[in-house]
Scaffold this motif. Structure first.
Motif, PDB file in Angstrom:
ATOM      1  N   ARG A 203     -43.711 -33.492 -62.884  1.00 37.13           N
ATOM      2  CA  ARG A 203     -44.685 -34.530 -62.551  1.00 37.13           C
ATOM      3  C   ARG A 203     -44.093 -35.657 -61.707  1.00 37.13           C
ATOM      4  O   ARG A 203     -44.583 -36.770 -61.718  1.00 37.13           O
TER       5      ARG A 203
ATOM      6  N   GLN B  40     -42.841 -36.739 -57.644  1.00 32.99           N
ATOM      7  CA  GLN B  40     -43.204 -36.365 -56.279  1.00 32.99           C
ATOM      8  C   GLN B  40     -42.221 -35.306 -55.783  1.00 32.99           C
ATOM      9  O   GLN B  40     -41.006 -35.447 -55.922  1.00 32.99           O
TER      10      GLN B  40
ATOM     11  N   THR C  29     -52.814 -33.472 -67.586  1.00 32.64           N
ATOM     12  CA  THR C  29     -53.058 -32.302 -66.771  1.00 32.64           C
ATOM     13  C   THR C  29     -52.817 -31.091 -67.649  1.00 32.64           C
ATOM     14  O   THR C  29     -51.732 -30.935 -68.211  1.00 32.64           O
TER      15      THR C  29
ATOM     16  N   ASN D 150     -48.320 -33.401 -54.306  1.00 31.03           N
ATOM     17  CA  ASN D 150     -47.915 -34.810 -54.402  1.00 31.03           C
ATOM     18  C   ASN D 150     -49.111 -35.735 -54.392  1.00 31.03           C
ATOM     19  O   ASN D 150     -49.195 -36.681 -55.176  1.00 31.03           O
TER      20      ASN D 150
ATOM     21  N   LEU E 148     -50.940 -35.586 -57.741  1.00 29.74           N
ATOM     22  CA  LEU E 148     -50.233 -36.302 -58.800  1.00 29.74           C
ATOM     23  C   LEU E 148     -50.390 -37.808 -58.635  1.00 29.74           C
ATOM     24  O   LEU E 148     -50.624 -38.536 -59.601  1.00 29.74           O
ATOM     25  N   GLU E 149     -50.294 -38.251 -57.384  1.00 30.03           N
ATOM     26  CA  GLU E 149     -50.372 -39.681 -57.132  1.00 30.03           C
ATOM     27  C   GLU E 149     -51.779 -40.219 -57.442  1.00 30.03           C
ATOM     28  O   GLU E 149     -51.937 -41.258 -58.081  1.00 30.03           O
TER      29      GLU E 149
ATOM     30  N   GLN F 251     -53.917 -38.933 -59.457  1.00 27.78           N
ATOM     31  CA  GLN F 251     -54.168 -38.878 -60.891  1.00 27.78           C
ATOM     32  C   GLN F 251     -53.691 -40.159 -61.576  1.00 27.78           C
ATOM     33  O   GLN F 251     -54.388 -40.737 -62.394  1.00 27.78           O
ATOM     34  N   GLN F 252     -52.481 -40.590 -61.186  1.00 26.38           N
ATOM     35  CA  GLN F 252     -51.928 -41.815 -61.759  1.00 26.38           C
ATOM     36  C   GLN F 252     -52.785 -43.011 -61.408  1.00 26.38           C
ATOM     37  O   GLN F 252     -53.127 -43.821 -62.247  1.00 26.38           O
TER      38      GLN F 252
ATOM     39  N   HIS G 280     -44.709 -27.782 -62.889  1.00 25.94           N
ATOM     40  CA  HIS G 280     -44.422 -29.076 -62.297  1.00 25.94           C
ATOM     41  C   HIS G 280     -45.522 -30.096 -62.553  1.00 25.94           C
ATOM     42  O   HIS G 280     -45.238 -31.253 -62.828  1.00 25.94           O
ATOM     43  N   VAL G 281     -46.778 -29.679 -62.467  1.00 32.64           N
ATOM     44  CA  VAL G 281     -47.854 -30.675 -62.550  1.00 32.64           C
ATOM     45  C   VAL G 281     -48.397 -30.890 -63.962  1.00 32.64           C
ATOM     46  O   VAL G 281     -49.053 -31.891 -64.207  1.00 32.64           O
TER      47      VAL G 281
END
Lengths: 329, 332, 288
Positions: free
Chosen positions: A266, A268, B48, B200, B203-204, B206-207, B225-226
């Protein structure tokens, strides 16, 4: 591995023309392959990896212009007539494709397709051809081979179809297998089976393999040597261990680091900015320069050529990444 | 952090297969594809949840059920205390605003005859997200959010690359300010170097926007990863679910173990000890009785052939649907 | 942010617009010229016709083609060229009016049954099967027989039968488009069915229907003239190609030009529509 190369590709260039413009699909690709070796061609869509493979066997002729040289056991393939090529295709050099359903004839039984190949490329009699067909199906791991000869391609699952394709391709014991994304359409558990099968057969038959894929994991697990392609050119090539563990070209490094392996979850991911260029409008200098963080003024105007940077290791970059200790070892 | 936003309860879905005339004459019973065979899940606020499995395992069907593209044969999905398949919820358009989906194929998920600006403005107008005067500035803001240039608004989908189209799809989903995003193989069709950009971005966002995401994919590395939590699906059933890192570093179900070990490592020296699975995924037309995985499992016993294992908690691990989870994992 | 630089894919590498490209094809260009000129003739027949089409001259009946009368004269001494030109008004009107209602009804019904499927689709399937079993002309004649002859009634008859062909095409195309995720995306976005059908699916599904429409206009002229010839469509003294051919029929051995010239007009106009239809297929296809 110190044999004479069986396949030598030198300065291969393939050009398509679309609506009056020439598209440089493949430019100056050179590599050599020894008996029993597996050479990988890796790159993203439009990098020219599949076209390179098709150019080797003269399939790209039909829709483009091929220049350069492809020598197969001393014979030049690029200038060979279709008729002569036909004798080599299937018998000495075989090819398998990504989508087994479209490359098998849906109207003929698997047995017929197998024995036809044998009829074209061997002197075996009717009886012997059937026996050989069963043997081949058995060899590629299809259970109850004899009873499945009479079945049609649609009666096989995706993985089994790819096995049938491999059986047909290898029926005449070729010395070179060209594999174009053979496992891309398959699930991972099946992919592992098929790759293992190809490696096992290549080893048994001391057959060379050129494997085209976009998956770096597949390259790492199957290839001896690899060429990384970008926008029609090889940007880096050499021993697979060296190339993947210590990439010297920024693109190879970008590809490797884009894959989330051994990075904190999680967070980058490293990513290569931008998108691959269109063949219609390639940059003047290095094709990767617009996406490259190491690019200097020279990269915008001049195109770096493939240079030897270590024995058997080449890269096309004005600012190659530093070699680490592992590389020297 | 542990507030449940969506509760999926024993979801079943079977698609009838059209019978041939011969079948009808011979009075053979109609067959059906059992895509989902009792899936239960809870989505927690802000997490997630990764969903992995092979093609045909039902993971995309599950995603499509959640956004009501498919009607389940039985089972319920509760969102905000309301069954989304109930009569009252159906009339309520707000569910379709609050739960959004992004599709796999970037070439078919955008209307080829509408510009990016029209696509985004339509979403804003239909759900009355902004007064008319603020629509154009909001479209510009959305393009900025997914890092597309401002001139993208006037362009048609065919003028973009695959990665850019997925950004447009993300912008369309975010236009209506949803709480839950369903990402069905969002980056599978993209090149590796572009995949990372889109992941990326996701993820960004989502935050920044406190989104809850269901991430459906077949790429195990990406899911790892996610995701905070991961569910492994096999033949329409969850065989294992748990914390992402625990599951990936020590999978408990024999299928999860095989699936994870099959993913080729990037390190040429790590040839791994891939657990070879016998055979292939059985057809969902004939799901085997008992444990769906027993025909391919190395640890199969008589019990596996007849009794369907229930999902149960395993100490120090997540939940596993395997009769022999304890013994298998002792040896590991 | 490493992915901040996003260049949009190049798009303007085709300097020619699609209309320009289509006009480069000789077929489409010829079609466009034919239909363009036919439309002018239909709108301003008196401007192009050398004589009044109804001016009777008993001193010059059934004269062969000459400089004064390029298409000759008919049994009442009327100028045949002027009558063929004036017929453009009726016949081009036929091309539009006999098809446009069938198009509208067919597209709407086809889109609806294609989107909703279910029972409505099954009933639709039966209706289509029933209508398509009969030859088009036979069915139209049957309807005209019930309604009685005349232009308006002919339009009604053709519409009643013709919508089926549009609906069938539209239904198939909508079902194909439903396989694209943009349709699913519309549902997920909570858009109304009406919006999804008419704003999203229809513009993408209509191309083959438009192409068929061009062919159908050619067929409509042919059908209208056939009915005119049989005395079920336009009524004399209306100048209409079918009627003109019928009038010349009795003199086919002595005054062949009376039937031949309107026949050629039918062929040329029909060809024009077909050529345009071919070109439109390329013109309307979405890019990418």
């Amino acid at each position: 591995m110190t044999d004479h190369p069986i396949l030598e590709v030198e300065n291969l260039c393939t050009t398509f023309s679309r609506g009056g413009t020439d598209l440089p699909a493949v430019r100056d690709v050179s590599f050599a392959l020894c008996k029993g070796q597996v050479q990988g061609l890796v790159g993203e869509s439009g990098s020219g990896k599949s076209v390179t493979l098709r150019s080797i066997l003269g399939l790209a002729r039909h829709y483009g212009e091929v220049r350069g040289s492809v020598r197969w056991q001393g014979q030049e393939l690029t200038t060979m007539s279709e008729r002569q090529l036909r004798k080599i295709r299937g018998r000495e050099i075989a090819m398998i494709f990504q989508e087994p359903m479209t490359s098998l004839n849906p109207l003929l039984t698997v047995g017929t397709q197998l024995t036809e190949t044998l009829k074209a490329h061997t002197d075996l009699g009717r009886r012997a051809r059937r026996d050989r067909a069963i043997e081949m199906l058995d060899h590629v791991g299809i259970p109850a081979a004899a009873s499945r000869l009479g079945e049609y391609p649609h009666q096989f699952s995706g993985g089994m179809r790819q096995r049938v394709m491999i059986a047909i391709a290898l029926a005449a014991s070729p010395k070179l297998l060209l594999a174009d994304e053979p496992t891309t359409a398959l699930d991972v558990t099946i992919q592992a089976q098929i790759l293992d099968l190809i490696l096992k057969l290549a080893d048994e038959m001391s057959m060379g393999v050129v494997l085209v894929t976009h998956d770096l994991g597949v390259v790492a697990q199957t290839c001896d040597t690899v060429s990384v392609m970008y926008a029609g050119r090889v940007v880096e090539q050499g021993d697979v261990r060296q190339v993947l563990q210590t990439p010297r070209h920024p693109y190879t490094e970008g590809l490797m680091r884009s894959v989330p392996q051994d990075v904190p979850p999680r967070t980058q991911l490293y990513s290569v900015p931008g998108t691959p260029p269109s063949l219609f409008s390639l940059p003047e200098g290095c094709a990767f320069a617009p996406r490259c963080q190491a690019a200097g003024p020279a990269c915008q105007t001049a195109r770096p050529t493939l240079q030897d940077i270590a024995p058997g290791r080449q890269t096309a970059c004005f600012h190659p990444l530093p070699a680490t200790q592992e590389d020297a070892a | 952090m542990t507030q449940t936003v969506m509760k999926i309860d024993d979801l079943h879905l079977s698609f009838p297969v059209s019978r041939s005339l011969l079948d009808v004459v011979q009075r053979r019973p109609g067959k059906s594809v059992n895509a989902l065979n009792g899936v239960s899940l809870e989505l927690q606020q802000g997490e997630t949840l990764g969903v992995v499995g092979e093609s045909g395992c039902g993971k995309s069907t599950l995603a499509r059920c959640i956004v009501r593209l498919y009607e389940p044969t039985s089972g319920q999905i509760h969102f905000d205390e309301q069954n989304i398949f109930g009569a009252a919820a159906r009339k309520d358009r707000s569910y379709n605003r609050r739960v959004q989906m992004m599709f796999q194929d970037p070439y078919s998920s955008l209307n080829p005859r509408m510009t990016t600006g029209d696509i985004l403005a339509e979403a804003l107008r239909v759900h009355q997200m902004r007064p008319e005067a603020e629509i154009a500035p909001r479209v510009a803001e959305l393009l900025d959010l997914v890092r597309l240039p401002q001139d993208a608004a006037e362009k048609l989908p065919h003028e973009f690359s695959g990665g850019q189209r997925q950004r447009i799809a993300i912008a369309r989903a975010l236009a209506v300010e949803p709480e839950v995003l369903i990402a069905d193989e969002l980056v599978s069709a993209l090149d590796v170097s572009v995949q990372a950009q889109v992941v990326n971005l996701l993820l960004e966002l989502q935050q920044r926007l406190h989104l809850t995401i269901l991430f459906v994919a077949h790429d195990l590395r990406l899911v790892r990863h996610v995701s905070n939590r991961v569910a492994v699906i096999y033949l329409g059933r969850i065989v294992e679910i748990g914390d992402s890192e625990t599951l990936f570093s020590a999978p408990s179900h024999p299928y999860s173990q095989a699936l994870l070990s099959a993913a080729p490592s990037l390190d040429p020296d790590d040839k791994g000890a891939a657990i070879q699975l016998e055979g292939e995924l059985p057809s969902p037309l004939n799901v085997p009785p008992g444990c769906p995985f027993h025909v391919r499992c190395r640890h199969v016993t008589a019990q596996c052939r007849t009794v369907i294992p229930a999902l149960r908690a395993l100490e120090g691990r997540g939940e596993v649907a395997c009769h022999h989870a304890e013994e298998i994992n002792q040896h590991a | 942010m490493s992915d901040a630089v996003v260049t949009s894919a190049k798009s303007s590498d085709a300097p020619l617009s699609r209309l320009q490209l289509a006009l480069r094809k000789p077929g489409f260009l010829i079609g466009a010229v034919i239909i363009g000129f036919s439309t002018l003739l239909a709108l301003f027949p008196s401007f192009f016709a050398p004589y009044d089409p109804n001016f009777i001259d008993y001193l010059a009946v059934r004269q062969p083609p000459s400089w004064a009368h390029p298409f000759g004269t008919d049994m009442l001494g009327r100028d045949a060229l002027s009558r063929v030109i004036h017929a453009y008004t009726v016949n081009m009107q036929m091309a539009i009016l006999a098809t446009v209602f069938a198009l509208t009804i067919g597209v709407t019904i086809g889109a609806l049954v294609g989107y909703y499927r279910g029972v409505a689709d099954m009933i639709f399937g039966r209706v289509v099967d029933a209508i398509i079993t009969f030859p088009f002309l036979v069915l139209v004649i049957a309807v005209v027989a019930v309604l009685g002859p005349g232009l308006i009634k002919m339009y009604i008859a053709i519409t009643l039968v013709g919508w089926v062909y549009y609906a069938r095409l539209m239904r198939a195309e909508v079902i194909a488009q439903m396989g694209n995720d943009y349709a699913s995306a519309g549902i997920v976005m909570g858009y109304s069915d009406r919006r999804i059908i008419f704003r999203h699916l229809l513009p993408n599904a209509i191309t083959p229907v438009i192409v068929y429409w061009m062919t159908d206009m050619a067929l409509a002229i042919l059908l209208g003239s056939s009915l005119g010839y049989l005395g079920l469509g336009a009524q004399p003294p209306h100048a209409e190609w079918g009627v003109l051919i019928a009038e010349g029929r009795n003199f086919i051995t002595t005054a062949w030009w009376l039937s031949l010239m309107p026949g050629i007009a039918i062929v040329i106009t029909g060809l024009g529509f077909s050529l345009i239809g071919d070109g439109l297929a390329d013109l309307l296809r979405p890019r990418g």
